[in-house]
Scaffold this active site. Structure first.
Site, short mmCIF file in Angstrom:
data_model
loop_
_atom_site.label_atom_id
_atom_site.label_comp_id
_atom_site.label_asym_id
_atom_site.label_seq_id
_atom_site.Cartn_x
_atom_site.Cartn_y
_atom_site.Cartn_z
CB CYS A 1 35.82 44.41 27.71
SG CYS A 1 35.47 46.07 27.04
CG HIS B 1 40.11 45.12 28.59
ND1 HIS B 1 39.45 44.96 29.79
CD2 HIS B 1 39.47 46.12 27.95
CE1 HIS B 1 38.47 45.85 29.87
NE2 HIS B 1 38.45 46.57 28.77
CG ASP C 1 38.94 49.28 31.75
OD1 ASP C 1 39.73 49.64 32.66
OD2 ASP C 1 38.01 48.47 31.95
CO CO Z 1 36.83 47.56 28.04
#
Ligand code: CO
Length: 218
Positions: free
Chosen positions: A109, A106, A52
């Protein structure tokens, strides 16, 4: 008026401009910075995180080039047939001798969210399959939570914990412990909303903390 085809070109030119400015700034601050880094890297940490774009490893923990060895993939998973991740781990542990492996997930996600849905996203569904299995295995716990957002975020945490275990189940980590190499595996999670990391308290630094079924070191 600039044609549309040139817009993209100009955008990429901007990246080269940014790069020159960055390199100059670093050199101004420390004239030997790149010369020293080119000579060798000696990072103490391996970061395994999500791809990400909102979770940039070095920036989050304030580390410079040379200080963090990084592997990122969708949903920060450690799969035992993934030669990419395992090669990164082996090099980090056996050659660079990092002292810490940090699995960082995180909240929110998209990869974890995809693994919770009854629909196809394509090739990535195979990549995320063990998160769906974890979703199934954790169904009772997740059922206690009142809404989908809480379930997603809890599964993001459980995924980090599962991947920490996967790291500890590798021959790479167990062999390091068997030769008394100092190596600690951590599970952290990052909030996109406030930029803060949280330690999930799943730290492992010895074979005694690993279930006996997974012991493989000689
Ligand atoms: Co992610």
């Amino acid at each position: 008026m600039v044609k549309k085809t040139n817009d993209a070109h100009d955008e990429l030119k901007q990246l080269f401009q940014n790069n020159r400015e960055w390199a100059q700034k670093e050199t101004d601050a420390d004239p030997q910075f790149f010369a020293r880094l080119a000579g060798q890297q000696a990072p103490e940490y391996l970061w395994i995180g999500c791809s990400d774009s909102r979770v940039p490893a070095n920036q989050i923990v304030g580390l410079l080039p040379g200080e963090l060895f990084v592997h990122r993939n969708i949903a920060n998973v450690v799969i035992h047939t993934d030669l990419n991740c395992l090669s990164v781990m082996q090099y980090a542990v056996e050659v660079l001798k990092v002292k810490h492996i940090i699995v960082t997930g995180h909240y929110n996600c998209g990869g974890v969210q995809a693994a919770m849905q009854n629909q196809q996203f394509g090739l990535v569904d195979n990549w995320l399959r063990n998160i769906r299995d974890l979703y199934h295995a954790s169904a009772d716990e997740l059922a206690q939570l009142s809404n989908d957002q809480e379930k997603l975020n809890r599964l993001c945490e459980l995924n980090v914990k599962a991947q920490v275990n996967n790291v500890c189940h590798t021959q790479i980590v167990q062999n390091a412990w068997a030769r008394n190499q100092e190596l600690t595996v951590h599970g952290w999670i990052y909030s996109l909303e406030n930029g803060l990391l949280k330690d999930l308290g799943v730290t492992v630094n010895s074979i005694e903390q690993v279930h006996k079924i997974y012991h493989v070191a000689p």
